[in-house]
Design a protein around this motif. Structure first.
Motif, PDB file in Angstrom:
ATOM      1  N   TYR A  64      11.170  28.680  12.435  1.00  0.00           N
ATOM      2  CA  TYR A  64      11.118  27.594  10.923  1.00  0.00           C
ATOM      3  C   TYR A  64      10.707  26.145  11.631  1.00  0.00           C
ATOM      4  N   GLN A  65      10.389  25.147  11.044  1.00  0.00           N
ATOM      5  CA  GLN A  65      10.271  23.594  11.456  1.00  0.00           C
ATOM      6  C   GLN A  65      11.549  22.937  11.212  1.00  0.00           C
ATOM      7  N   LEU A  66      11.631  22.890  12.537  1.00  0.00           N
ATOM      8  CA  LEU A  66      13.614  22.797  11.907  1.00  0.00           C
ATOM      9  C   LEU A  66      12.832  20.106  11.826  1.00  0.00           C
ATOM     10  N   GLY A  67      11.568  19.459  12.581  1.00  0.00           N
ATOM     11  CA  GLY A  67      12.062  18.822  12.411  1.00  0.00           C
ATOM     12  C   GLY A  67      10.785  18.599  13.760  1.00  0.00           C
ATOM     13  N   LEU A 124       9.464  20.432  16.458  1.00  0.00           N
ATOM     14  CA  LEU A 124      11.402  20.688  16.395  1.00  0.00           C
ATOM     15  C   LEU A 124      10.998  22.912  16.267  1.00  0.00           C
ATOM     16  N   TYR A 125      11.218  24.096  16.336  1.00  0.00           N
ATOM     17  CA  TYR A 125      10.935  25.280  16.100  1.00  0.00           C
ATOM     18  C   TYR A 125      12.821  25.879  15.972  1.00  0.00           C
ATOM     19  N   ARG A 126      12.937  26.600  15.432  1.00  0.00           N
ATOM     20  CA  ARG A 126      13.586  27.504  15.680  1.00  0.00           C
ATOM     21  C   ARG A 126      13.613  28.223  15.244  1.00  0.00           C
ATOM     22  N   ALA A 127      14.669  29.281  15.160  1.00  0.00           N
ATOM     23  CA  ALA A 127      15.031  31.152  14.819  1.00  0.00           C
ATOM     24  C   ALA A 127      14.811  31.280  13.365  1.00  0.00           C
ATOM     25  N   LEU A 128      13.659  32.016  12.796  1.00  0.00           N
ATOM     26  CA  LEU A 128      14.258  32.487  11.552  1.00  0.00           C
ATOM     27  C   LEU A 128      15.556  33.084  11.627  1.00  0.00           C
ATOM     28  N   ALA A 129      15.946  33.837  12.448  1.00  0.00           N
ATOM     29  CA  ALA A 129      17.446  34.283  12.233  1.00  0.00           C
ATOM     30  C   ALA A 129      18.541  33.759  12.388  1.00  0.00           C
ATOM     31  N   GLU A 130      18.127  32.274  12.775  1.00  0.00           N
ATOM     32  CA  GLU A 130      19.495  30.801  12.954  1.00  0.00           C
ATOM     33  C   GLU A 130      19.378  29.905  11.559  1.00  0.00           C
ATOM     34  N   LEU A 131      18.552  30.710  11.336  1.00  0.00           N
ATOM     35  CA  LEU A 131      18.592  29.643   9.622  1.00  0.00           C
ATOM     36  C   LEU A 131      20.284  30.212   9.372  1.00  0.00           C
TER      37      LEU A 131
END
Length: 193
Positions: free
Chosen positions: A7-10, A88-95
């Motif tokens: 997911y796009q974090l920013g 900036l992205y992060r894994a969906l599992a880390e939401l």
């Protein structure tokens, strides 16, 4: 890496100072939930489909949506400058976990929209994040209908049934079903002489 798993974090706005700090915009409701993030993935403007992992040394909130970001190995303004405008992205599992009555937009794409008065209406197709408010798009009688995502209209999602429950105001669907709106969504038909 498949972007669908992230997911796009920013985004990184610009370098800040001479020691590798960067101003970053974070599209989140609660910055404090992201203060202890240990890593991010960056999609650089020169390679938007490739994600590059970076360890995070520090995230320091500055405003309600801006932080100072320090990435490991980025220690000079010269090293930070190429990261300007990176996403900036992060894994969906880390939401972060949500309350029981909350949901992430990506989780309800494909859910059936059910109004308390009218019953099943259509399927959630997309969300549009606007400055003033977010909008949910669904297809109803062949026309795209936009529903404001506010607590008064969207009550809850049922993951087991894959349904999103809403309470639409009287006349909202009628606005989209006027002849002018139907003409925009329907292909032109030619009459024979």
């Amino acid at each position: 890496m498949n972007l669908d798993d992230y997911y796009q974090l920013g985004s990184i706005v610009k370098p800040h100072g001479l020691r590798g700090l960067m101003v970053a915009f974070l599209d989140v409701d609660d910055l404090d939930a992201y203060r202890k993030v240990k890593s991010v993935l960056l999609a650089l403007p020169t390679a938007p489909d490739k994600l590059v992992p970076y360890a995070v040394e520090r995230i320091q909130p500055q405003t309600e949506d801006r932080v100072l970001l320090k990435l490991k190995g980025i220690d000079t303004i010269e090293a930070a400058e190429p990261l300007r405008n990176a996403i900036l992205y992060r894994a969906l599992a880390e939401l972060p976990e949500l309350d029981e009555d909350q949901f992430y937009f990506h989780d309800v794409i494909g859910f059936t929209v059910v109004d308390e008065q009218l019953g099943e209406l259509g399927v959630v197709e997309a969300f549009y994040e606007m400055t003033q408010q977010d909008l949910m798009a669904m297809r109803y009688k062949g026309v795209e209908v936009l529903i404001p995502v506010v607590d008064e209209l969207v009550s809850h999602a049922d993951e087991d049934e894959k349904k999103l429950y809403v309470t639409l105001p009287d006349g909202l669907l009628d606005v989209y079903l006027t002849p002018a709106s139907r003409e925009r969504d329907e292909p032109d038909e030619f009459e024979k002489p």
